[in-house]
Design a protein around this motif. Structure first.
Motif, short mmCIF file in Angstrom:
data_model
loop_
_atom_site.label_atom_id
_atom_site.label_comp_id
_atom_site.label_asym_id
_atom_site.label_seq_id
_atom_site.Cartn_x
_atom_site.Cartn_y
_atom_site.Cartn_z
N ARG A 60 0.88 -1.35 -0.26
CA ARG A 60 -0.10 0.06 0.13
C ARG A 60 1.54 1.14 0.46
N ILE A 61 2.18 1.42 1.06
CA ILE A 61 3.06 2.67 0.71
C ILE A 61 3.83 2.87 -0.68
N TRP A 62 4.08 1.43 -1.31
CA TRP A 62 4.90 1.49 -2.72
C TRP A 62 4.66 1.70 -3.76
N ILE A 63 3.58 0.32 -3.40
CA ILE A 63 3.21 -0.20 -4.97
C ILE A 63 1.36 0.16 -5.27
N TYR A 75 8.00 9.42 -9.34
CA TYR A 75 9.25 10.41 -9.33
C TYR A 75 10.36 9.78 -8.25
N ALA A 76 9.44 8.93 -6.78
CA ALA A 76 10.13 8.48 -5.59
C ALA A 76 11.47 7.85 -6.10
N GLY A 94 7.21 10.43 3.17
CA GLY A 94 6.34 10.86 2.28
C GLY A 94 5.36 9.22 2.17
N LEU A 95 5.54 9.15 1.15
CA LEU A 95 4.71 7.55 0.81
C LEU A 95 4.05 7.01 1.93
N LEU A 96 4.55 7.09 3.22
CA LEU A 96 3.69 6.50 4.40
C LEU A 96 2.56 7.14 4.90
N ILE A 97 2.82 8.62 4.77
CA ILE A 97 2.27 9.56 5.47
C ILE A 97 0.54 9.65 4.55
N LEU A 98 1.07 9.13 2.59
CA LEU A 98 0.60 9.74 1.58
C LEU A 98 -0.82 8.66 1.48
N TRP A 179 10.46 16.99 -3.37
CA TRP A 179 9.97 15.88 -3.27
C TRP A 179 8.40 15.33 -2.10
N LEU A 180 9.36 15.67 -1.21
CA LEU A 180 8.84 15.38 0.12
C LEU A 180 7.69 16.52 0.51
N LEU A 181 8.13 17.57 0.15
CA LEU A 181 6.69 18.84 0.24
C LEU A 181 6.10 18.49 -0.59
N ALA A 182 6.08 18.49 -1.40
CA ALA A 182 4.98 17.80 -2.17
C ALA A 182 4.16 16.78 -2.20
N THR A 183 4.42 15.42 -1.13
CA THR A 183 3.74 14.68 -0.52
C THR A 183 3.41 15.39 0.58
#
Length: 237
Positions: A60-63, A75-76, A94-98, A179-183
């Motif tokens: 769920r986080i990465w895929i 992009y990550a 960032g992906l965990l937060i998203l 990138w992190l700021l965007a997430t």
């Protein structure tokens, strides 16, 4: 109150999310990555049901991300090839937060509390979290998992059952910072006033050195005037 889905019900070790990111970004194949994780984790997690739950979170986080988050995930993957090993935590965070609004809300509360107190406990977080997620035993139980995960990722310090700030992480990679700021802005769901953009509450484990000019030139953002004449920044989808 409509019950919201929490989803994040397992503590995820840093090495496993690193492994997942590596495998997926090389293969770009969900099924191959899932099979790899089952084989790799079968000895450590012999119970198939428990192993599946851990893998579900990793995927769920990465895929298995929503369509409107795939731009940031892809992009990550590109960043993963070129950044320092110690900087990978920026991508995972960032992906965990998203991926999990539940985690995002907890981190926001954590950051606010740590601005006033030296230490924060899980019950302190739950007391505020229950206003939006409900007074449920699962909410109380799973609230504990998020700061514990951040501790294991070296983003928080822990003493007994209380958490305190770790030293802020920094990176000289401006592309990674943007990138992190965007997430974070996307997870925030609302435009952010440009004068407050580096102070996003959910960015507390990291130190940014990017400038407003960097933000204005980035492909991630769009700036515009609000009704009150203030300049705000939004994620450009």
């Amino acid at each position: 109150m409509k019950k919201k889905q929490i989803g994040y019900d397992r503590k995820i070790p840093h090495d496993l999310i690193d492994l997942t990111a590596d495998h997926y970004c090389k293969t770009k194949d969900l099924d191959l990555t899932r099979k790899f994780l089952h084989e790799f984790l079968s000895e450590k997690y012999p119970n198939e049901a428990g192993r599946k739950k851990i893998i579900t979170i990793l995927l769920r986080i990465w895929i298995r991300v929503p369509d409107d988050d795939k731009q940031l995930r892809d992009y990550a993957c590109n960043l993963l090839k070129n950044i320092r090993t110690k900087d990978r935590i920026w991508l995972h965070y960032g992906l965990l937060i998203l991926a999990y609004p539940f985690v995002c809300d907890i981190v926001r509360i954590l950051s606010t509390k740590l601005g006033f107190y030296d230490e924060v406990s899980s019950p302190m977080i739950y007391n505020e979290l229950k206003n939006t997620w409900g007074e449920r035993s699962c909410v109380q139980k799973q609230t504990c998992l998020v700061p514990l995960t951040l501790f294991e990722w070296n983003l928080l310090q822990r003493k007994k059952y209380k958490y305190s700030k770790e030293n802020l992480l920094s990176s000289n990679n401006r592309e990674l910072q943007l990138w992190l700021l965007a997430t974070l802005i996307k997870a925030n769901s609302n435009p952010v006033e440009i004068s407050k953009i580096i102070d996003l509450l959910i960015a507390f484990p990291f130190s940014f050195s990017i400038t407003m000019d960097d933000i204005a030139r980035s492909e991630f953002f769009t700036t515009h005037s609000s009704g009150s004449g203030r300049i705000v920044v939004s994620f450009k989808s």
